[in-house]
Design a protein around this motif. Structure first.
Motif, short mmCIF file in Angstrom:
data_model
loop_
_atom_site.label_atom_id
_atom_site.label_comp_id
_atom_site.label_asym_id
_atom_site.label_seq_id
_atom_site.Cartn_x
_atom_site.Cartn_y
_atom_site.Cartn_z
N LEU A 77 0.82 -1.20 0.00
CA LEU A 77 0.00 0.00 0.00
C LEU A 77 0.86 1.26 0.00
O LEU A 77 0.42 2.32 -0.42
CB LEU A 77 -0.93 0.01 1.22
CG LEU A 77 -2.21 -0.83 1.11
CD1 LEU A 77 -3.00 -0.75 2.39
CD2 LEU A 77 -3.07 -0.37 -0.06
N SER A 78 2.10 1.14 0.49
CA SER A 78 2.99 2.31 0.51
C SER A 78 3.29 2.80 -0.90
O SER A 78 3.75 3.94 -1.08
CB SER A 78 4.30 1.96 1.23
OG SER A 78 5.00 0.94 0.52
N LEU A 79 3.04 1.97 -1.91
CA LEU A 79 3.22 2.40 -3.29
C LEU A 79 2.35 3.61 -3.61
O LEU A 79 2.70 4.44 -4.46
CB LEU A 79 2.86 1.26 -4.25
CG LEU A 79 3.76 0.03 -4.24
CD1 LEU A 79 3.08 -1.14 -4.90
CD2 LEU A 79 5.08 0.35 -4.92
N PHE A 80 1.19 3.72 -2.95
CA PHE A 80 0.25 4.79 -3.22
C PHE A 80 0.34 5.91 -2.19
O PHE A 80 -0.55 6.76 -2.13
CB PHE A 80 -1.18 4.23 -3.24
CG PHE A 80 -1.35 3.05 -4.17
CD1 PHE A 80 -1.27 3.22 -5.54
CD2 PHE A 80 -1.58 1.78 -3.68
CE1 PHE A 80 -1.43 2.13 -6.39
CE2 PHE A 80 -1.74 0.69 -4.52
CZ PHE A 80 -1.66 0.87 -5.88
N ILE A 81 1.38 5.91 -1.35
CA ILE A 81 1.46 6.87 -0.27
C ILE A 81 2.73 7.71 -0.39
O ILE A 81 3.82 7.27 -0.02
CB ILE A 81 1.44 6.18 1.11
CG1 ILE A 81 0.25 5.22 1.22
CG2 ILE A 81 1.37 7.22 2.22
CD1 ILE A 81 -1.10 5.86 1.11
N ASP A 82 2.61 8.90 -0.95
CA ASP A 82 3.63 9.94 -0.86
C ASP A 82 2.90 11.27 -1.07
O ASP A 82 1.70 11.30 -1.35
CB ASP A 82 4.78 9.74 -1.85
CG ASP A 82 4.33 9.63 -3.30
OD1 ASP A 82 3.27 10.20 -3.64
OD2 ASP A 82 5.02 8.98 -4.09
N GLU A 83 3.62 12.39 -0.93
CA GLU A 83 2.97 13.69 -1.01
C GLU A 83 2.26 13.88 -2.35
O GLU A 83 1.13 14.38 -2.41
CB GLU A 83 4.00 14.81 -0.78
CG GLU A 83 4.41 15.00 0.66
CD GLU A 83 3.33 15.66 1.51
OE1 GLU A 83 2.27 16.03 0.95
OE2 GLU A 83 3.54 15.80 2.72
N ALA A 84 2.93 13.49 -3.43
CA ALA A 84 2.34 13.68 -4.76
C ALA A 84 1.06 12.87 -4.91
O ALA A 84 0.05 13.38 -5.41
CB ALA A 84 3.36 13.30 -5.84
N GLN A 85 1.09 11.61 -4.48
CA GLN A 85 -0.07 10.76 -4.65
C GLN A 85 -1.23 11.19 -3.75
O GLN A 85 -2.38 11.22 -4.17
CB GLN A 85 0.29 9.31 -4.35
CG GLN A 85 -0.85 8.33 -4.51
CD GLN A 85 -1.45 8.33 -5.91
OE1 GLN A 85 -0.75 8.19 -6.90
NE2 GLN A 85 -2.76 8.53 -6.00
N ILE A 86 -0.94 11.55 -2.50
CA ILE A 86 -2.01 11.97 -1.60
C ILE A 86 -2.65 13.27 -2.07
O ILE A 86 -3.87 13.42 -2.05
CB ILE A 86 -1.48 12.10 -0.16
CG1 ILE A 86 -1.12 10.72 0.40
CG2 ILE A 86 -2.52 12.76 0.74
CD1 ILE A 86 -0.53 10.76 1.79
N GLY A 87 -1.81 14.22 -2.53
CA GLY A 87 -2.36 15.46 -3.06
C GLY A 87 -3.28 15.21 -4.25
O GLY A 87 -4.33 15.82 -4.38
#
Length: 594
Positions: A371-381
């Protein structure tokens, strides 16, 4: 406690979005943010919610460092020539009279069953399969181990390459799949006709939401354990289940399921129902059923879920039963929320929790798995922008992300068997539940991703409730944690970290199976096993691998082991408490919301 409705305005929402991102600005700037978010929301419809910026960042990181690593380039070129030589030697041998399967130049991974059928040993399909596997191996080598690439970006690039390869696998096409061709010949083409019919049925369900398959239906043969809705507010219905024994344990049981799923995974068909199992063993069981949020619920926060959900339910359970304490059980995201509520109660001196049981629930998010694949600043924004228009994350989008994590099993094998081979799936109660997707409110989902997944505030002492920080070290009640061996949502080693975050007695159980099937494991289920061990209060820490090596292994369902632990912490047996009058029977109304 009813939540007050607040006016929804785009300027206020834009300001809230900026605040969540840590940006302070004047009110007029919110109009620019509205334009940006609207543009990104439109783009998200074409990308399935995946951020092009996040993917580009990962690709550029990998590509630039790859260009700066001539030794890696040379090694990959050498690997390519070596693979080509191995494949050509295999091709020569396969053209001769060699026993099927002899001298394979590469074997698939143990979990890869795409080429297991003997038909793949015939020429030229054996050459096609071996060539694909060699190519797959080369791309894994090319996307991993490049010096300087961040671990997150490496994971994203590797994942993306795997998705493309899975899509292009020879098993997915009629012209390169001998099993599909044999089925078509044997059935005079009827297998392809049936496949087309199944594809049209799935397309109809996808576009209209309607399905003709009602093998399993909530309230008829699932979620049928007798009970009543004894409390409700804007966010939850609280179900109390009717006793089935003359005596019950004095301390009632409250389940907090995740709102990312419908509660009835814990009350599927009667033979798979954990609720029925507990009721039949003399427990007074309460269950939270979450509302499926709509646009007007976009401002529901994590604090709302704690107060209107867990705390309101505890208030109702103690009031209805007269018990001074409750045994809390949380599943997945519901377990994380229950841990937050328990730490808040411990901080404030509220002693109404007798014990805590957490099923596949993370409290530390430094290693959240794929799931961390979809978790960074760019993806969350980008995800926040995708939720902007409707005020929630659509359940189908969330389900699609989970399917991508296991694309071979959940996407391509499904399409192969159904659309190319014309073999309809045998429906199960768990599959029906899995298709019953729920939505996630805009504000809550953003807070959850940022505070927990991205910043790990709960584990690091920064998470606040009622404006004050909480810490899991304040917990001094017995704790039972369940991890599942092949969990790709809450990896068991991540769940195991509860040992690091608490000093209380922790009983940890590791069961076979995945995130859902591992938890739904009734007695009599074949091929089930588990390991269990207890760390005493203030006992020494043991790392996960050492624990797995040393913990005792048992065959069968883990439910009886947990029930025995629970019984020792549920008080003496008494007469069942009265159930308040209610016109609303289980499963209630919220669970039926589309």
């Amino acid at each position: 406690m009813e939540r007050k409705k607040q006016p929804v305005g785009t300027e206020r929402l834009a300001s809230a979005w900026l605040g969540a991102a840590g940006i302070q600005t004047e009110a007029p700037c919110s109009q620019a943010v509205q334009l940006d978010m609207s543009a990104n929301a439109a783009l998200a419809k074409f990308t399935g919610g995946l951020s092009p910026a996040a993917l580009s960042n990962a690709y550029v990181d990998w590509l630039l460092h790859f260009q700066l690593a001539p030794a890696e380039q040379a090694g990959l070129l050498q690997k390519a020539w070596k693979n080509l030589w191995r494949w050509s030697q295999y091709a020569i041998a396969a053209s001769a009279t060699v026993p099927a399967g002899a001298g394979h130049c590469i074997e698939p991974l143990p979990q890869d069953r795409r080429f297991a059928d003997p038909a793949w040993e015939r020429w030229p399909f054996n050459l096609i399969a071996q060539g694909f596997l060699l190519n797959q191996q080369w791309w894994h080598r090319a996307t991993t181990g490049i010096p300087g690439v961040s671990r997150h970006h490496e994971d994203v690039v590797t994942f993306t390459a795997r998705q493309i390869l899975d899509m292009l696998a020879p098993s997915n096409f009629i012209s390169t799949n001998p099993v599909v061709q044999e089925d078509a010949l044997r059935s005079n083409g009827l297998s392809l006709v049936r496949g087309a019919q199944l594809a049209m049925a799935d397309l109809l369900q996808l576009t209209t939401g309607h399905t003709e398959d009602e093998t399993f239906k909530v309230g008829e043969n699932m979620a049928v354990t007798p009970g009543k809705v004894v409390y409700h507010n804007h966010l939850i219905e609280l179900i109390q289940y009717a006793p089935s024994t003359a005596q019950v344990h004095a301390i009632p049981l409250l389940f907090v399921p995740a709102w990312i799923m419908k509660y009835y995974i814990l009350d599927l068909s009667p033979q798979n129902s954990l609720v029925k199992y507990l009721v039949d063993n003399g427990y007074t069981v309460f269950m939270i059923s979450w509302k499926n949020p709509l646009t007007e619920d976009r401002d529901l926060s994590m604090e709302d879920y704690r107060k209107l959900g867990v705390m309101a339910a505890i208030d109702a359970v103690t009031s209805i039963t007269g018990a001074t304490q409750v045994n809390g059980v949380g599943y997945c995201l519901g377990g994380t929320l229950l841990a937050i509520a328990a730490a808040s109660m411990a901080r404030d001196g509220d002693q109404r929790l007798a014990s805590l049981s957490l099923f596949a629930a993370q409290t530390d998010f430094t290693e959240p798995g794929e799931l961390s694949l979809f978790i960074d600043e760019a993806q969350i924004g980008f995800l926040e922008a995708a939720m902007w228009e409707h005020g929630y994350l659509d359940g189908k989008q969330m389900a699609g992300a989970f399917q991508l994590l296991r694309s071979n099993d959940l996407i391509w094998s499904h399409r192969l068997n159904q659309y190319l081979r014309g073999v309809a799936e045998n429906k199960s109660d768990l599959m029906t539940w899995n298709a019953d997707a729920t939505r996630m409110p805009y504000r809550m989902h953003s807070e959850y991703l940022r505070q927990l997944f991205l910043h790990n505030d709960l584990a690091e002492g920064r998470y606040r409730t009622d404006g004050k920080p909480i810490a899991l070290t304040d917990l001094h009640i017995p704790l039972f944690a369940v991890g599942t061996l092949t969990d790709h949502v809450a990896p068991w080693r991540s769940v195991f970290k509860i040992h690091l975050l608490t000093e209380t007695e922790v009983t940890f159980l590791l069961t076979s199976g995945g995130h859902n099937a591992g938890v739904v494991s009734p007695p009599g289920h074949l091929h089930r096993s588990y390991q269990i061990a207890t760390r005493a209060k203030d006992g020494p820490f043991l790392d996960a691998d050492t624990w797995q090596r040393d913990a005792s292994r048992q065959e069968g369902s883990w439910w009886p082991a947990w029930e025995a632990w629970l019984a020792a912490r549920s008080g003496k047996e008494v007469g069942p408490p009265a159930m308040p009058p209610s016109r609303r029977k289980a499963p209630g109304l919220y669970v039926l919301q589309p």
